[in-house]
Design an enzyme around this catalytic site. Structure first.
Site, PDB file in Angstrom:
ATOM      1  N   SER A 158      27.251 -15.858  56.942  1.00  0.00           N
ATOM      2  CA  SER A 158      27.304 -15.354  55.558  1.00  0.00           C
ATOM      3  C   SER A 158      28.614 -15.672  54.852  1.00  0.00           C
ATOM      4  O   SER A 158      29.382 -14.776  54.465  1.00  0.00           O
ATOM      5  CB  SER A 158      27.032 -13.855  55.575  1.00  0.00           C
ATOM      6  OG  SER A 158      25.843 -13.633  56.261  1.00  0.00           O
ATOM      7  N   ARG A 173      35.072 -22.039  52.346  1.00  0.00           N
ATOM      8  CA  ARG A 173      36.243 -21.178  52.528  1.00  0.00           C
ATOM      9  C   ARG A 173      35.789 -19.870  53.139  1.00  0.00           C
ATOM     10  O   ARG A 173      34.640 -19.447  52.962  1.00  0.00           O
ATOM     11  CB  ARG A 173      36.963 -20.914  51.202  1.00  0.00           C
ATOM     12  CG  ARG A 173      36.345 -19.893  50.283  1.00  0.00           C
ATOM     13  CD  ARG A 173      36.858 -20.004  48.888  1.00  0.00           C
ATOM     14  NE  ARG A 173      36.445 -21.267  48.294  1.00  0.00           N
ATOM     15  CZ  ARG A 173      35.249 -21.471  47.743  1.00  0.00           C
ATOM     16  NH1 ARG A 173      34.352 -20.508  47.720  1.00  0.00           N
ATOM     17  NH2 ARG A 173      34.916 -22.631  47.226  1.00  0.00           N
ATOM     18  N   ASP A 211      22.922 -14.990  54.445  1.00  0.00           N
ATOM     19  CA  ASP A 211      22.236 -13.689  54.479  1.00  0.00           C
ATOM     20  C   ASP A 211      21.385 -13.443  53.226  1.00  0.00           C
ATOM     21  O   ASP A 211      20.309 -12.824  53.301  1.00  0.00           O
ATOM     22  CB  ASP A 211      23.222 -12.523  54.715  1.00  0.00           C
ATOM     23  CG  ASP A 211      24.431 -12.524  53.798  1.00  0.00           C
ATOM     24  OD1 ASP A 211      24.550 -13.431  52.955  1.00  0.00           O
ATOM     25  OD2 ASP A 211      25.269 -11.598  53.925  1.00  0.00           O
TER      26      ASP A 211
HETATM   27  C1  BGC Z   1      29.928 -14.662  51.197  1.00  0.00           C
HETATM   28  C2  BGC Z   1      28.449 -14.894  51.037  1.00  0.00           C
HETATM   29  C3  BGC Z   1      27.669 -13.697  51.512  1.00  0.00           C
HETATM   30  C4  BGC Z   1      28.181 -12.421  50.885  1.00  0.00           C
HETATM   31  C5  BGC Z   1      27.461 -11.195  51.404  1.00  0.00           C
HETATM   32  C6  BGC Z   1      30.323 -13.331  50.561  1.00  0.00           C
HETATM   33  O1  BGC Z   1      31.672 -13.079  50.794  1.00  0.00           O
HETATM   34  O2  BGC Z   1      30.672 -15.704  50.631  1.00  0.00           O
HETATM   35  O3  BGC Z   1      28.042 -16.038  51.742  1.00  0.00           O
HETATM   36  O4  BGC Z   1      26.317 -13.876  51.187  1.00  0.00           O
HETATM   37  O5  BGC Z   1      29.556 -12.278  51.126  1.00  0.00           O
HETATM   38  O6  BGC Z   1      27.548 -11.084  52.774  1.00  0.00           O
END
Ligand code: BGC
Length: 473
Positions: A158, A173, A211
């Protein structure tokens, strides 16, 4: 007797002079956190433009990552898949069996809390830890690959990744306070597979999933009215299905214009160029103290990792400048991220009955932070929690409204997962009210776009994506 660290002098009544100064400053802060309808609409309109921009060839703030999830499940997907979810706070390993009967599935799982120190460990430690947990799970459940092939795994990672295909993802990142060197700019599928191979663990990754995409697919599968999948937990993000013909940056793939593909917006990065969001000093402080200053501007105002921190910063500021919690030792509240967002929710909930004497909040603040506010001060704490959480919920609605506006969605549902959404007091109601303001639904109409709890995205959603990918449908 030695005084306990962070202890408070016996609760004494606050002088009227101090109280007036505190209330004046609280009022000033409240104003900087207030976002009226006009501002919500202005933010949303800018958001729509940025979502469009992210699909194009020039770089914008919002990555709009193409996920290569091209199909919607029908309910006839079958197969057995391991899934691993590496999010912000937990690691979850599941064994999901999609059975022959339509929509049928069975799931067993293990969840591990990730310690805060892991956020800065080495890449080898990270992948080794995940591989070891997968191995433990396989051993414990005695899982064996069929025909000596490897066990197929769907990996929910995620964080923002650039994907050339569904089995690949270069980390753009780290977000959510993670800061492990040697991963940004690299393919996380290859790195995890290497750790699995080094340990002779018979598993291969068939899909890399965000996610939000998992939440979208799992929710739309049960309820076709779900048009957006979103997470509001430690971080904040949303995904939706877009027509390939509307994604100039993948034009060279020559895909049919009407073909749908999942877009992981990564809209936590909205307004990194600081054009519309009304950031205040506390937001700037959060950004400065984070491992990636300048990144995830929107997420830092909305998501669960940051609301507790905003509240903590305000309390410390009021203490240092106008004598709030005078006589208390705030030592335990001076550490970055000392306060989780659930604390705010618990406070607000207890304060929902106006005559409450805040017994639970009082005990919690004493035990966890060594402070003993008076009832008046406790009520001020509740007001501050409301100020911070209200702004988060109203801003959260802007991202959802923007996707719906851009896609022309006027009715439908948004599947949302994440503890900041499901466990935070009134978050859903506040976000729903803001959505109504932004989209200007007539007063007599019920909400046309509603928030519903998402289905299990990183378990069932990821397994469905894996099944679609390997062709078991
Ligand atoms: C991430 C996402 C993720 C979200 C919720 C963010 O910081 O970059 O990829 O879907 O958090 O988990």
């Amino acid at each position: 007797m030695k005084e306990a660290q962070g202890a408070c002098a016996p609760t004494a009544p606050v002088s009227q002079g101090t109280l007036d100064k505190v209330l004046q400053e609280v009022d000033r802060i409240a104003q900087t956190f207030t976002i009226d309808r006009e501002s919500l609409q202005r933010i949303t309109d800018h958001f729509v433009k940025e979502l469009e921009r992210g699909l194009g060839n020039e770089d914008g703030d919002i990555p709009m990552n193409v996920t290569w999830v091209m199909n919607q499940p029908t309910g006839y997907e079958t197969g057995q898949f391991l899934t691993v979810d590496f999010g912000g706070t937990n690691l979850r390993v599941c064994n999901v069996t999609l059975t022959e009967e339509k929509g049928g599935c069975e799931l067993t799982q293990h969840k591990f809390k990730l310690s805060k120190h892991m956020r800065k460990c080495t890449a080898d430690e990270l992948w080794g830890f995940i591989a070891d947990r997968i191995n433990d799970f396989i051993q414990e459940h005695n899982l064996r690959p069929h025909n000596s092939e490897k066990l197929p795994l769907a990996f929910t990672f995620s964080y923002p990744v650039t994907q050339d295909n569904i089995r690949h993802g270069v980390l753009q990142r780290w977000t959510k306070g993670w800061d492990i060197s040697g991963v940004e700019g690299h393919d996380v599928v290859a790195q995890l597979e290497q750790a699995l191979e080094q340990r002779n663990i018979p598993v291969h990754i068939v899909a890399l999933v965000n996610d939000t995409t998992g939440a979208l697919i799992a929710s739309a599968y049960r309820d076709p009215e779900v048009k957006v999948g979103s997470i509001l937990g430690t971080g904040c993000n949303a995904a939706y299905m877009e027509k390939c013909g509307r994604i100039p940056k993948i034009a060279s793939h020559n895909l049919p214009a009407d073909q749908l593909v999942g877009i992981n917006t990564e809209y936590g990065a909205f307004d990194n160029s600081h054009q519309v969001l009304p950031r205040c000093d506390f937001d700037l402080e959060i950004d400065r103290a984070s491992p990636r200053p300048g990144q995830q501007t929107y997420e830092k105002m909305v998501a669960g990792l940051y609301t507790g921190e905003l509240f903590r910063l305000i309390i410390v500021h009021l203490h240092d400048t106008v004598g709030f919690l005078e006589g208390c030792d705030l030592r335990r509240l001076r550490d970055v991220h000392a306060m989780e967002s659930s604390v705010l929710s618990r406070m607000e909930e207890e304060n929902a009955t106006p005559e409450s004497t805040m017994v639970e909040t009082r005990t919690m603040l004493k035990q966890e932070f060594g402070i003993e506010p008076t009832l008046e001060e406790l009520k001020i704490c509740c007001l501050l929690a409301e100020i911070v959480c209200m702004r988060a919920a109203r801003l959260y609605a802007c991202g959802i409204a923007a996707i719906c506006k851009k896609e022309g969605v006027t009715r439908g549902r948004v599947g949302v997962d994440g503890s900041a959404f499901s466990k935070n007091y009134k978050f859903k109601e506040r976000a729903a009210a803001a959505l109504r303001e932004i989209l200007e639904w007539p007063a007599e109409e019920e909400d046309l776009i509603t928030f519903v709890p998402a289905e299990d995205g990183s378990g069932i959603g990821a397994a469905l994506i894996a099944a679609l990918t390997v062709g078991n449908h």
